[in-house]
Enzyme design. Structure first.
Site, PDB file in Angstrom:
ATOM      1  N   GLY A 128       0.796  -1.228   0.000  1.00 34.96           N
ATOM      2  CA  GLY A 128       0.000   0.000   0.000  1.00 34.96           C
ATOM      3  C   GLY A 128       0.826   1.274   0.000  1.00 34.96           C
ATOM      4  N   ASP A 254      -6.661   0.320 -16.866  1.00 32.79           N
ATOM      5  CA  ASP A 254      -6.851   1.086 -15.622  1.00 32.79           C
ATOM      6  C   ASP A 254      -5.997   2.343 -15.622  1.00 32.79           C
ATOM      7  OD1 ASP A 254      -4.826  -1.071 -15.465  1.00 32.79           O
ATOM      8  OD2 ASP A 254      -4.302  -0.131 -13.560  1.00 32.79           O
ATOM      9  N   ASP A 264      -0.899   8.128 -14.299  1.00 32.54           N
ATOM     10  CA  ASP A 264      -0.106   7.035 -13.746  1.00 32.54           C
ATOM     11  C   ASP A 264       1.269   6.928 -14.366  1.00 32.54           C
ATOM     12  OD1 ASP A 264      -0.534   5.703 -11.507  1.00 32.54           O
ATOM     13  OD2 ASP A 264      -1.970   4.271 -12.302  1.00 32.54           O
TER      14      ASP A 264
END
Ligand code: AMP
Ligand code: MG
Length: 487
Positions: A128, A254, A264
């Site tokens: 994460g 995505d 991204d």
């Protein structure tokens, strides 16, 4: 400054409210020792955020989601992704949160998003987290893209968390505060479609229309108009990448926005030498996302978007497919038109020049660059000097000057506009060796090289004395460049 200083900007939780099925309320992990590394003051001002407050301890906590402003509902967004062609049905924000949306002075809505904010229910095996280097890398490259005039998400800040992140070694952790006109992706629509809930798909499409293409609401077929608008936006975007020599590196579904903003920044890089087959990502073994494949991959992703939207195009499947195919066919035309117009501008060609003249000039010069392994950015920038009579710099870049002379004679005869060329051919791009140098220094605590690089690349067309090393090509010993994602 008081904590109220940011409250002039109201946070909303519109996505969280309107699309609950795709939003998991979640909290950012508390950073043990948050420290602001870089703040984008011009962007803060555009958004109506008080830079002085953001530099305060409370402001820094807001930037990483440890102080949640009223009105905000931080969520992890659900989405699907075709990753290198393989379907990952339940991807979603594994290490990111949408903090909320804010409205700027001109009424535009922006997502405030946290990257590296801790594990979420979508984290799978990941920690994460994000490391300082890759988050600063996204900061540099996204701000360079914006300055080049290419649609992109923006970077508001990078905050070091004081937590270590385990990669190949232990690295300092960070959170990037990312601003986007939204985080709706092709993968968001794939996710909604896969639920089988046409109602959810329609609400998502309505949300996208309201945020990005309000004109589509007035069209006879609003959802088809939405699709056509995304096709047009992506055709234009990818043409701009190609013209500036940008390789995204991980064009999974995505990582493709509905807004047409670049998103991204992982294993991305700018071309040094002009090599159509250039691949920088360490995991792209087949060259799926190589420089030259980008238009084809964009079209592939748009086909996945079309498939996701089919139930909204027509009740009858066959009719829906026909409509989708007709609209998708526009991509090639629009991409080619944008690319040809862009190449004509790079060469400073006069408006309205016959395509029979322009096309061979473009093809030939690119083949000279490829054969000669010439630096893409340096070459186009040196051409304006050539047009002004300073022919040495361009000549010196080409190993076979005679083939270039023949080309340059035909080109010069058309009277290229050198000043116009300088407005589209950048002097400064975030060159790979400079980015690596700035990141290595920053990871070790020295932010000076980062500041100097940002100064160069955020005014890319304005050549300034003293910045010569930022305009120069990669040193001979820099070698084949590889970047890594998921870091
Ligand atoms: P990306 O390659 O950055 O587009 O990420 C692809 C997917 O992997 C997304 O769902 C990310 O949220 C997830 N992801 C990437 N890195 C991590 C990480 N360190 N921990 C958890 N999830 C991650
Ligand atoms: Mg992604």
């Amino acid at each position: 400054m008081t904590a109220a200083a940011h409250s002039t900007v109201a946070f909303d939780g519109r996505f969280a409210r309107e699309l609950t099925e795709m939003a998991i309320p979640w909290q950012a992990e508390t950073a043990p020792d948050p420290r602001l590394l870089v703040l984008n003051e011009p962007l803060a001002a555009e958004l109506g955020l008080d830079a002085a407050y953001l530099r305060d301890p409370d402001g820094v906590r807001l930037l990483i989601g440890n102080l949640v402003p009223s009105g905000a509902t931080p969520v992890a967004q659900a989405y699907t992704g075709h990753q290198f062609g393989w379907l990952a049905p339940r991807l979603g924000d594994g290490r990111a949160l949408l903090l909320g949306e804010i409205t700027d002075a001109s009424g535009h809505l922006h997502d405030v998003h946290l990257k590296g904010s801790g594990r979420t229910p979508f984290a799978r095996g990941g920690d994460g987290l994000a490391a300082v280097g890759p988050m600063l890398r996204e900061f540099i490259v996204s701000e360079a893209m914006h300055a080049l005039g290419i649609p992109t998400t923006r970077s508001l800040a990078v905050v070091a968390t004081g937590r270590q992140v385990l990669r190949e070694t232990l690295l300092p952790g960070a959170v990037l505060t990312r601003i986007a006109s939204s985080h709706l992706r092709v993968g968001s629509f794939q996710y909604a479609r896969a639920t089988g809930e046409t109602n959810l798909l329609r609400r998502l499409a309505d949300h996208a229309i309201a945020r990005h293409y309000p004109g589509a609401a007035e069209a006879e077929q609003p959802y088809l108009a939405l699709f056509q608008a995304v096709v047009a936006a992506q055709a234009s975007l990818v043409a701009q990448w190609m013209l500036v020599g940008f390789v995204h590196g991980v064009m999974n579904t995505d990582n493709m926005t509905i807004s047409g903003e670049t998103i991204d920044y992982g294993p991305c890089a700018f071309l040094d030498i002009f090599d159509p087959a250039a691949v920088y990502s360490s995991i792209d073994e087949t060259g799926r996302y190589s420089y030259r494949n980008q238009p084809v991959m964009a079209e592939w992703n748009l086909t996945r978007l079309a498939e996701s939207l089919l139930p909204l195009f027509d009740n009858e499947q066959e009719r829906a497919v026909d409509l989708a195919q007709e609209s998708l066919a526009a991509f090639r035309r629009q991409y080619s038109a944008a690319w040809s117009a862009g190449m004509a501008a790079k060469l400073g060609l006069p408006d309205g020049l016959d395509d029979d003249v322009a096309s061979p000039l473009v093809d030939e010069v690119l083949s000279l660059l490829q054969q000669g392994r010439v630096d893409h950015t340096l070459f186009f920038r040196s051409l304006s000097a050539f047009a002004r009579g300073d022919t040495g710099p361009a000549r010196s870049l080409l190993p076979d000057p005679s083939a270039f002379e023949a080309w340059a004679e035909r080109w010069s005869a058309l009277g290229p506009d050198a000043d116009a060329m300088d407005r589209v051919n950048p002097a400064y791009i975030p060159r790979n060796h400079l980015v690596e140098e700035a990141l290595a220094a920053a990871t070790g605590g020295d932010l000076e090289p980062l500041g100097r690089l940002l100064d160069a690349v955020t005014q890319p067309y304005d050549e300034r004395p003293g910045l010569e090393r930022y305009a120069a090509g990669a040193p001979g010993d820099f070698g084949a460049y590889r970047t890594f994602c998921g870091t």
